[in-house]
Design a protein around this motif. Structure first.
Motif, mmCIF file in Angstrom:
data_model
loop_
_atom_site.group_PDB
_atom_site.id
_atom_site.type_symbol
_atom_site.label_atom_id
_atom_site.label_comp_id
_atom_site.label_asym_id
_atom_site.label_seq_id
_atom_site.Cartn_x
_atom_site.Cartn_y
_atom_site.Cartn_z
ATOM 1 N N TYR A 1 0.806 -1.224 0.000
ATOM 2 C CA TYR A 1 0.000 0.000 0.000
ATOM 3 C C TYR A 1 0.839 1.274 0.000
ATOM 4 N N ALA A 2 2.052 1.195 0.484
ATOM 5 C CA ALA A 2 2.928 2.372 0.433
ATOM 6 C C ALA A 2 3.162 2.790 -1.021
ATOM 7 N N GLU A 3 3.218 1.805 -1.918
ATOM 8 C CA GLU A 3 3.369 2.091 -3.349
ATOM 9 C C GLU A 3 2.025 2.249 -4.042
ATOM 10 N N LEU A 4 1.038 1.431 -3.644
ATOM 11 C CA LEU A 4 -0.270 1.467 -4.296
ATOM 12 C C LEU A 4 -0.969 2.810 -4.100
ATOM 13 N N GLY A 5 -0.791 3.416 -2.925
ATOM 14 C CA GLY A 5 -1.388 4.727 -2.685
ATOM 15 C C GLY A 5 -0.882 5.760 -3.675
ATOM 16 N N LYS A 6 0.403 5.779 -3.875
ATOM 17 C CA LYS A 6 1.011 6.750 -4.807
ATOM 18 C C LYS A 6 0.595 6.455 -6.250
ATOM 19 N N LYS A 7 0.521 5.177 -6.594
ATOM 20 C CA LYS A 7 0.106 4.794 -7.942
ATOM 21 C C LYS A 7 -1.333 5.222 -8.202
ATOM 22 N N THR A 8 -2.196 5.023 -7.219
ATOM 23 C CA THR A 8 -3.603 5.398 -7.355
ATOM 24 C C THR A 8 -3.766 6.905 -7.399
ATOM 25 N N GLN A 9 -2.926 7.619 -6.667
ATOM 26 C CA GLN A 9 -2.964 9.080 -6.697
ATOM 27 C C GLN A 9 -2.749 9.597 -8.127
ATOM 28 N N LYS A 10 -1.898 8.936 -8.867
ATOM 29 C CA LYS A 10 -1.628 9.342 -10.252
ATOM 30 C C LYS A 10 -2.781 8.988 -11.189
ATOM 31 N N ALA A 11 -3.589 8.001 -10.798
ATOM 32 C CA ALA A 11 -4.651 7.518 -11.682
ATOM 33 C C ALA A 11 -5.948 8.316 -11.565
ATOM 34 N N ILE A 12 -6.223 8.859 -10.389
ATOM 35 C CA ILE A 12 -7.474 9.598 -10.160
ATOM 36 C C ILE A 12 -7.230 11.086 -10.429
ATOM 37 N N PRO A 13 -8.066 11.723 -11.265
ATOM 38 C CA PRO A 13 -7.799 13.097 -11.710
ATOM 39 C C PRO A 13 -7.674 14.141 -10.594
ATOM 40 N N ASN A 14 -8.634 14.203 -9.684
ATOM 41 C CA ASN A 14 -8.673 15.265 -8.673
ATOM 42 C C ASN A 14 -8.623 14.625 -7.291
ATOM 43 N N VAL A 15 -7.419 14.265 -6.862
ATOM 44 C CA VAL A 15 -7.279 13.477 -5.643
ATOM 45 C C VAL A 15 -6.203 14.047 -4.731
ATOM 46 N N LYS A 16 -6.449 13.893 -3.428
ATOM 47 C CA LYS A 16 -5.434 14.220 -2.427
ATOM 48 C C LYS A 16 -5.095 12.938 -1.678
ATOM 49 N N LEU A 17 -3.823 12.648 -1.548
ATOM 50 C CA LEU A 17 -3.364 11.458 -0.837
ATOM 51 C C LEU A 17 -2.901 11.825 0.564
ATOM 52 N N VAL A 18 -3.450 11.125 1.557
ATOM 53 C CA VAL A 18 -2.996 11.252 2.942
ATOM 54 C C VAL A 18 -2.447 9.904 3.367
ATOM 55 N N GLU A 19 -1.166 9.843 3.636
ATOM 56 C CA GLU A 19 -0.532 8.610 4.082
ATOM 57 C C GLU A 19 -0.395 8.622 5.601
ATOM 58 N N ILE A 20 -0.815 7.537 6.227
ATOM 59 C CA ILE A 20 -0.673 7.383 7.674
ATOM 60 C C ILE A 20 0.386 6.312 7.903
ATOM 61 N N GLN A 21 1.527 6.746 8.335
ATOM 62 C CA GLN A 21 2.678 5.852 8.456
ATOM 63 C C GLN A 21 2.487 4.830 9.571
ATOM 64 N N ASN A 22 2.974 3.611 9.313
ATOM 65 C CA ASN A 22 2.972 2.526 10.295
ATOM 66 C C ASN A 22 1.579 2.171 10.812
ATOM 67 N N ILE A 23 0.565 2.352 9.962
ATOM 68 C CA ILE A 23 -0.802 1.954 10.290
ATOM 69 C C ILE A 23 -1.272 1.015 9.183
ATOM 70 N N GLY A 24 -2.091 0.023 9.561
ATOM 71 C CA GLY A 24 -2.487 -1.013 8.622
ATOM 72 C C GLY A 24 -3.801 -0.771 7.918
ATOM 73 N N HIS A 25 -4.594 -1.827 7.776
ATOM 74 C CA HIS A 25 -5.765 -1.827 6.903
ATOM 75 C C HIS A 25 -6.944 -1.043 7.435
ATOM 76 N N LEU A 26 -6.974 -0.767 8.735
ATOM 77 C CA LEU A 26 -8.139 -0.086 9.333
ATOM 78 C C LEU A 26 -7.732 1.180 10.087
ATOM 79 N N PRO A 27 -7.354 2.231 9.392
ATOM 80 C CA PRO A 27 -6.984 3.471 10.094
ATOM 81 C C PRO A 27 -8.072 3.975 11.037
ATOM 82 N N HIS A 28 -9.347 3.835 10.666
ATOM 83 C CA HIS A 28 -10.408 4.401 11.522
ATOM 84 C C HIS A 28 -10.627 3.589 12.795
ATOM 85 N N ILE A 29 -9.999 2.399 12.868
ATOM 86 C CA ILE A 29 -10.015 1.608 14.096
ATOM 87 C C ILE A 29 -8.673 1.697 14.809
#
Length: 330
Positions: A286-314
Motif C-alpha cells: 500500500y505504500a506504493e499502491l497509494g502513490k500509484k492510485t494518486q496518479k490515476a485519479i484526476p482530482n485526488v489528495k493522498l494522505v498517508e498514515i505511516q505505520n498503520i495497517g488496513h483499518l486506520p479508523h479503528i
C-alpha cells in the motif's frame, strides 16, 4: 511429567472457555445491538424481496451536508461507530447501510453480487431518504463500491473518500482463480481463532486490544450459528465479485473530488497466498499502491498514515478523522 499431564487436561477447558466467550449471533444479527437505531428499507432485487438495514443519524446542528459510509467485506455498519459520532458532532448527516448479504440485512440463498447492484440499491435508499447529494466514504471492499457509486452517479457523489480500499491492483491477472465452491468450503472452516489470527496478522501488525477484539468476535459470532452455511455461501459469492470485478481501470473517469487515506503498513491482497513467491512480494504494497492510485485519479489528495495497517479508523482514529473532516469542509 505430572505438570505435562495437568496441562494436557487444562488446555481443552481453556479452549472451550474461550469459545464460550464468543456470543452466538443469528443470521441477521437481531441479537446484536448497533450503536444507533437501525431502520429497514425494502428492496426488490433479482425477483427477490430483501430488507436493507441502515443507520441514519441526523445531528441537531445539521449543516445540510451528508455522507454515506460503505463497510468492508469482513465488517458491517457497526464498526463505523466512532466515525459516525465524530462526523455528527461536526454537523454531518451520516447514512450507514449494511449492504445485502451483510450485517442486519437479508442474506439471500442465491444472488448475483455486483458492485453495480450495491450502488443502485444505495441510490434507491438515498432517494427514499430524500437525499440528492452526498459524500461517499468506502473502506476496503467498500472502497470498490464507493468508486463504482461515484462512477455511476457523479451528480450525487459530491466527494469520494477511499480508506485503504482493496482492488488497487488486478489480482486475477497474477493469482490463480478459485471457484465459488472453493470459497464456500473455505468459509465453512472459519472460527474465532482463525479470524483473530488473520486480523492480527494482516490488519494490526501482531498487536491486539479490546477495540480489535470486538470486531473479531462479531465476525466469529456467526460461525457457530445453525444457519452459518448461508452466511458462508454469501461470503463466497462476494469473494468472487471482488476478484472478478476490478474498478481500478476506471479511476481515470472519476469526476468527484477524492481523498485517498492510506495506512502504509497495509499488505492486504486477495489470493496473495496462492501466488508465486516472486509475485507475492509485489502484491498488497500500500505504500506504493497509494502513490500509484494518486496518479490515476484526476482530482485526488493522498494522505498517508505511516505505520498503520488496513483499518486506520479503528487502529489510529485521530490520524484518520482529522484529514477527513478538513476535506469534507472544503
Amino acid at each position: 511429567m505430572k505438570k505435562i499431564k495437568i496441562l494436557l487436561l487444562i488446555i481443552p477447558f481453556l479452549c472451550f472457555s474461550q469459545k464460550e466467550k464468543i456470543k452466538q449471533l443469528d443470521i441477521n444479527l437481531t441479537n446484536y445491538e448497533y450503536p444507533f437505531p437501525v431502520r429497514f428499507f425494502d428492496l426488490n432485487n433479482q425477483r427477490q424481496l430483501f430488507k436493507m438495514a441502515y443507520m441514519d443519524v441526523t445531528p441537531a446542528n445539521y449543516n445540510n451536508k451528508n455522507i454515506v459510509l460503505f463497510h468492508g467485506k469482513n465488517f458491517n455498519g457497526a464498526y463505523w461507530e466512532t466515525t459516525i459520532k465524530a462526523l455528527s458532532k461536526e454537523g454531518f448527516r451520516v447514512i450507514v447501510p449494511d449492504q445485502i448479504g451483510f450485517g442486519k440485512s437479508s442474506k439471500p440463498d442465491n444472488f448475483q453480487y455486483t458492485f453495480q447492484q450495491f450502488a443502485e440499491n444505495t441510490k434507491k435508499l438515498l432517494a427514499h431518504l430524500g437525499i440528492e447529494k452526498t459524500a461517499v466514504l468506502g473502506h476496503s471492499m467498500g472502497g470498490m463500491l464507493a468508486t463504482r457509486f461515484a462512477l455511476m452517479y457523479p451528480e450525487t457523489a459530491e466527494k469520494l473518500i477511499l480508506e485503504n480500499p482493496i482492488g488497487l491492483e488486478d489480482w486475477k491477472t497474477v493469482v490463480p482463480y478459485k471457484t465459488i465452491d472453493w470459497w464456500y468450503e473455505s468459509e465453512l472452516k472459519q472460527n474465532y481463532e482463525a479470524i483473530k489470527k488473520y486480523q492480527m496478522t494482516n490488519y494490526y501488525d501482531g498487536k491486539w486490544n479490546a477495540d480489535f477484539q470486538k470486531w473479531a468476535e462479531l465476525g466469529a459470532g456467526w460461525t457457530t450459528a445453525p444457519d452459518y452455511d448461508i452466511v458462508a455461501w454469501n461470503s463466497a459469492l462476494m469473494y468472487d465479485m471482488i476478484f472478478t470485478q476490478p474498478v481500478l481501470y476506471e479511476f481515470k473517469n472519476i469526476k468527484s473530488p477524492t481523498l485517498l487515506i492510506i495506512g502504509t503498513r497495509d499488505k492486504t491482497a486477495l489470493g496473495k497466498q496462492w501466488a508465486s513467491e516472486e509475485v507475492k512480494k509485489t502484491l498488497g504494497n500500500y505504500a506504493e499502491l497509494g502513490k500509484k492510485t494518486q496518479k490515476a485519479i484526476p482530482n485526488v489528495k493522498l494522505v498517508e498514515i505511516q505505520n498503520i495497517g488496513h483499518l486506520p479508523h479503528i487502529e489510529s482514529f485521530d490520524q484518520f478523522i482529522k484529514p477527513l473532516i478538513v476535506f469534507l469542509k472544503q
